[in-house]
Design a protein around this motif. Structure first.
Motif, PDB file in Angstrom:
ATOM      1  N   ILE A  55       0.851  -1.187   0.000  1.00 57.30           N
ATOM      2  CA  ILE A  55       0.000   0.000   0.000  1.00 57.30           C
ATOM      3  C   ILE A  55       0.887   1.236   0.000  1.00 57.30           C
ATOM      4  CG2 ILE A  55      -1.725   1.314   1.290  1.00 57.30           C
ATOM      5  CD1 ILE A  55      -2.734  -1.384   2.390  1.00 57.30           C
ATOM      6  N   TYR A  56       0.631   2.125  -0.973  1.00 56.36           N
ATOM      7  CA  TYR A  56       1.440   3.325  -1.121  1.00 56.36           C
ATOM      8  C   TYR A  56       0.754   4.506  -0.439  1.00 56.36           C
ATOM      9  CZ  TYR A  56       3.961   7.088  -3.484  1.00 56.36           C
ATOM     10  OH  TYR A  56       4.712   8.197  -3.757  1.00 56.36           O
ATOM     11  N   GLY A  57      -0.555   4.476  -0.498  1.00 54.94           N
ATOM     12  CA  GLY A  57      -1.311   5.571   0.093  1.00 54.94           C
ATOM     13  C   GLY A  57      -2.789   5.302   0.006  1.00 54.94           C
ATOM     14  N   PHE A  58      -3.584   6.350   0.240  1.00 52.93           N
ATOM     15  CA  PHE A  58      -5.040   6.217   0.230  1.00 52.93           C
ATOM     16  C   PHE A  58      -5.667   7.402  -0.489  1.00 52.93           C
ATOM     17  CE2 PHE A  58      -3.630   3.869   3.928  1.00 52.93           C
ATOM     18  CZ  PHE A  58      -4.435   2.736   3.915  1.00 52.93           C
ATOM     19  N   GLU A  59      -6.858   7.174  -1.051  1.00 55.29           N
ATOM     20  CA  GLU A  59      -7.684   8.304  -1.491  1.00 55.29           C
ATOM     21  C   GLU A  59      -8.799   8.476  -0.469  1.00 55.29           C
ATOM     22  OE1 GLU A  59      -9.517   8.200  -5.410  1.00 55.29           O
ATOM     23  OE2 GLU A  59     -10.438  10.173  -5.089  1.00 55.29           O
ATOM     24  N   ALA A  60      -8.961   9.705  -0.001  1.00 57.03           N
ATOM     25  CA  ALA A  60     -10.016  10.026   0.953  1.00 57.03           C
ATOM     26  C   ALA A  60     -11.305  10.296   0.196  1.00 57.03           C
ATOM     27  CB  ALA A  60      -9.615  11.264   1.764  1.00 57.03           C
ATOM     28  N   LEU A  61     -12.380   9.609   0.576  1.00 58.43           N
ATOM     29  CA  LEU A  61     -13.665   9.767  -0.110  1.00 58.43           C
ATOM     30  C   LEU A  61     -14.771  10.003   0.921  1.00 58.43           C
ATOM     31  CD1 LEU A  61     -12.870   6.856  -2.513  1.00 58.43           C
ATOM     32  CD2 LEU A  61     -13.356   9.199  -3.314  1.00 58.43           C
ATOM     33  N   ILE A  62     -15.473  11.100   0.756  1.00 57.47           N
ATOM     34  CA  ILE A  62     -16.485  11.478   1.743  1.00 57.47           C
ATOM     35  C   ILE A  62     -17.757  10.648   1.592  1.00 57.47           C
ATOM     36  CG2 ILE A  62     -17.569  13.319   0.381  1.00 57.47           C
ATOM     37  CD1 ILE A  62     -17.787  14.963   2.982  1.00 57.47           C
ATOM     38  N   ARG A  63     -18.407  10.393   2.692  1.00 55.78           N
ATOM     39  CA  ARG A  63     -19.745   9.814   2.747  1.00 55.78           C
ATOM     40  C   ARG A  63     -20.543  10.581   3.778  1.00 55.78           C
ATOM     41  NH1 ARG A  63     -17.502   7.748  -0.633  1.00 55.78           N
ATOM     42  NH2 ARG A  63     -17.333   5.610  -1.343  1.00 55.78           N
ATOM     43  N   TRP A  64     -21.877  10.561   3.589  1.00 63.81           N
ATOM     44  CA  TRP A  64     -22.740  11.185   4.580  1.00 63.81           C
ATOM     45  C   TRP A  64     -23.506  10.080   5.279  1.00 63.81           C
ATOM     46  CZ3 TRP A  64     -27.763  14.259   3.121  1.00 63.81           C
ATOM     47  CH2 TRP A  64     -28.425  14.646   4.310  1.00 63.81           C
ATOM     48  N   ASN A  65     -23.208   9.897   6.536  1.00 63.50           N
ATOM     49  CA  ASN A  65     -23.884   8.868   7.317  1.00 63.50           C
ATOM     50  C   ASN A  65     -25.106   9.506   7.968  1.00 63.50           C
ATOM     51  OD1 ASN A  65     -24.494   6.579   8.723  1.00 63.50           O
ATOM     52  ND2 ASN A  65     -22.776   6.725  10.144  1.00 63.50           N
ATOM     53  N   SER A  66     -26.219   9.497   7.220  1.00 62.26           N
ATOM     54  CA  SER A  66     -27.419  10.189   7.677  1.00 62.26           C
ATOM     55  C   SER A  66     -28.312   9.254   8.489  1.00 62.26           C
ATOM     56  CB  SER A  66     -28.191  10.708   6.449  1.00 62.26           C
ATOM     57  OG  SER A  66     -29.544  10.920   6.772  1.00 62.26           O
ATOM     58  N   PRO A  67     -28.760   9.714   9.663  1.00 63.14           N
ATOM     59  CA  PRO A  67     -29.635   8.853  10.477  1.00 63.14           C
ATOM     60  C   PRO A  67     -30.931   8.512   9.737  1.00 63.14           C
ATOM     61  CG  PRO A  67     -29.011  10.854  11.682  1.00 63.14           C
ATOM     62  CD  PRO A  67     -28.487  11.008  10.289  1.00 63.14           C
ATOM     63  N   GLU A  68     -31.384   9.431   8.867  1.00 65.08           N
ATOM     64  CA  GLU A  68     -32.643   9.193   8.152  1.00 65.08           C
ATOM     65  C   GLU A  68     -32.446   8.442   6.835  1.00 65.08           C
ATOM     66  OE1 GLU A  68     -31.802  12.534   8.862  1.00 65.08           O
ATOM     67  OE2 GLU A  68     -32.941  12.699  10.737  1.00 65.08           O
ATOM     68  N   LEU A  75     -21.823  11.352  -4.773  1.00 61.93           N
ATOM     69  CA  LEU A  75     -22.391  11.696  -6.081  1.00 61.93           C
ATOM     70  C   LEU A  75     -23.748  12.373  -5.928  1.00 61.93           C
ATOM     71  CD1 LEU A  75     -21.461   8.441  -8.036  1.00 61.93           C
ATOM     72  CD2 LEU A  75     -20.359  10.702  -8.172  1.00 61.93           C
ATOM     73  N   SER A  76     -24.455  12.108  -4.816  1.00 59.11           N
ATOM     74  CA  SER A  76     -25.771  12.722  -4.666  1.00 59.11           C
ATOM     75  C   SER A  76     -25.762  13.997  -3.828  1.00 59.11           C
ATOM     76  CB  SER A  76     -26.783  11.709  -4.113  1.00 59.11           C
ATOM     77  OG  SER A  76     -26.289  11.108  -2.956  1.00 59.11           O
ATOM     78  N   PHE A  77     -24.603  14.421  -3.316  1.00 58.60           N
ATOM     79  CA  PHE A  77     -24.654  15.693  -2.587  1.00 58.60           C
ATOM     80  C   PHE A  77     -23.521  16.685  -2.885  1.00 58.60           C
ATOM     81  CE2 PHE A  77     -22.491  12.834   0.458  1.00 58.60           C
ATOM     82  CZ  PHE A  77     -21.393  13.583   0.818  1.00 58.60           C
ATOM     83  N   ILE A  78     -22.472  16.260  -3.555  1.00 64.21           N
ATOM     84  CA  ILE A  78     -21.356  17.187  -3.813  1.00 64.21           C
ATOM     85  C   ILE A  78     -21.816  18.395  -4.637  1.00 64.21           C
ATOM     86  CG2 ILE A  78     -19.151  17.490  -5.047  1.00 64.21           C
ATOM     87  CD1 ILE A  78     -18.689  16.104  -2.429  1.00 64.21           C
ATOM     88  N   LYS A  79     -22.624  18.135  -5.676  1.00 59.36           N
ATOM     89  CA  LYS A  79     -23.090  19.215  -6.539  1.00 59.36           C
ATOM     90  C   LYS A  79     -23.872  20.265  -5.738  1.00 59.36           C
ATOM     91  CE  LYS A  79     -23.691  20.918 -10.732  1.00 59.36           C
ATOM     92  NZ  LYS A  79     -24.140  22.234 -10.234  1.00 59.36           N
ATOM     93  N   ILE A  80     -24.769  19.806  -4.874  1.00 58.73           N
ATOM     94  CA  ILE A  80     -25.572  20.729  -4.062  1.00 58.73           C
ATOM     95  C   ILE A  80     -24.677  21.464  -3.066  1.00 58.73           C
ATOM     96  CG2 ILE A  80     -27.429  20.861  -2.336  1.00 58.73           C
ATOM     97  CD1 ILE A  80     -28.689  18.443  -3.898  1.00 58.73           C
ATOM     98  N   ALA A  81     -23.710  20.736  -2.527  1.00 61.43           N
ATOM     99  CA  ALA A  81     -22.760  21.367  -1.598  1.00 61.43           C
ATOM    100  C   ALA A  81     -21.936  22.435  -2.324  1.00 61.43           C
ATOM    101  CB  ALA A  81     -21.837  20.315  -0.991  1.00 61.43           C
TER     102      ALA A  81
END
Ligand code: C2E
Ligand code: MG
Ligand code: MG
Ligand code: MG
Length: 292
Positions: A55-68, A75-81
């Motif tokens: 392993i050389y490194g990592f790519e950080a990828l955001i997720r939204w852990n929504s209770p609802e 892909l479903s929130f970056i554009k709105i953000a």
């Protein structure tokens, strides 16, 4: 849809439009709350060095852990953000989290892993972006050389001189710059040579059909060659099968990233993976030689 009736002009809205509009407004509200409530998570996907399977490194990828809504894809929130500029504080948060994680791996003695972080054009064009990156980096204590910012071709084209001057400054501090989804945009080879890019990421659309389509195979190979000739590191993204791996190896990619090796992992699992000292089997050449 707009309609002209009699002497007055009436705009008749499509209910679907209104619904989409209110969903957007709601989404923006929820994203703001999500940030306050700390509901975002960063997942980390390993990038593997083809030379040794490490392993050389990592790519950080955001997720939204929504209770609802459960785990929501970027892909479903970056554009709105981006449209609401919330991507600025969200992006700073991702950067801080991922720099701290890489620093933690280093402090615990596992090695100096590269951390690649996706940057939105809205962040990049914001006044004070460079200072903000440098501040976050310094606070984390990570070496600038371990941080890689991922940008896309369209971002460079958007505001060429401003973008290049910011990237030049970041690069002069030692920060690495990756061109993401390469091959899907419009950047010319001539401009590539003069851009402060250290890493080229071959888009997964090329990798997908590499085994069965000769034209894609040649394209992928050419892209890798160009990157290497320009002194860049080349990453193949979206490697899902052993056959795809064999082909990108033949093409002499430096790094691979994809489900064949690992999905993006929550921080604890990424930590466990590093702790395990895992090496991936990448050495054996399984392609027939006439394929060269
Ligand atoms: P990207 O930067 O091109 O990231 C690669 C995407 O491919 C990720 O999707 C990853 O999970 C996925 N992927 C990895 N390996 C494979 C594979 O073998 N096969 C397939 N089919 N897919 C694979 P993800 O995590 O859903 O992210 C989607 C996009 O959202 C990213 O594309 C990036 O443009 C954006 N994004 C993610 N995190 C951030 C962030 O923190 N900030 C910004 N501005 N954008 C982000
Ligand atoms: Mg990326
Ligand atoms: Mg990509
Ligand atoms: Mg992408």
């Amino acid at each position: 849809a707009a309609k002209e009736e009699g002497k007055g002009k009436y705009i008749i809205f499509d209910p679907a439009f209104l619904q989409a509009f209110s969903e957007r407004v709601n989404m923006e509200k929820y994203l703001r709350k999500a940030l306050e409530r700390n509901e975002f998570m960063v997942f980390y996907q390993p990038q593997i060095r083809l030379r040794n399977g490490c392993i050389y490194g990592f790519e950080a990828l955001i997720r939204w852990n929504s209770p609802e809504r459960g785990m929501v894809s970027p892909l479903s929130f970056i554009k709105i953000a981006e449209d609401s500029r919330l991507i600025v504080p969200i992006g700073e948060w991702v950067l801080a989290q991922s720099c701290m994680f890489a620093k933690r791996l280093q402090d615990e003695g596992y090695g100096d892993y590269k951390m690649a972080v996706n940057i939105s054009v809205v962040q990049l064009l914001e006044d004070g972006f460079v200072d903000s990156v440098l501040r976050i980096l310094e606070k984390s204590g990570l070496n600038p050389e371990q941080l890689e910012l991922e940008i896309t071709e369209s971002m460079i084209m958007e505001s060429f001189h401003l973008v290049i001057s910011k990237l030049d400054l970041l690069k002069s501090k030692g920060i690495q710059i990756a061109l993401d989804d390469f091959g899907t945009g419009y950047s010319s080879l001539g401009s590539l040579k003069n851009m402060p890019i250290t890493t080229l990421k071959v888009d997964k659309s090329f990798i997908e059909h590499v085994p069965e389509q000769e034209d894609n195979r040649n394209l992928a190979r050419t892209i890798v060659m160009i990157g290497r000739k320009l002194g860049m590191r080349v990453v193949a993204e979206g490697v899902e099968t052993e056959l795809q791996l064999q082909h990108v190896k033949r093409a002499k990619c430096d790094l691979v990233q994809g489900y064949l090796f690992s999905k993006p992992l929550p921080e604890l699992e990424a930590l466990e993976l590093v702790r395990s000292g895992r090496k991936y089997p990448v050495k054996e050449d399984k392609l027939p030689s006439e394929d060269l």
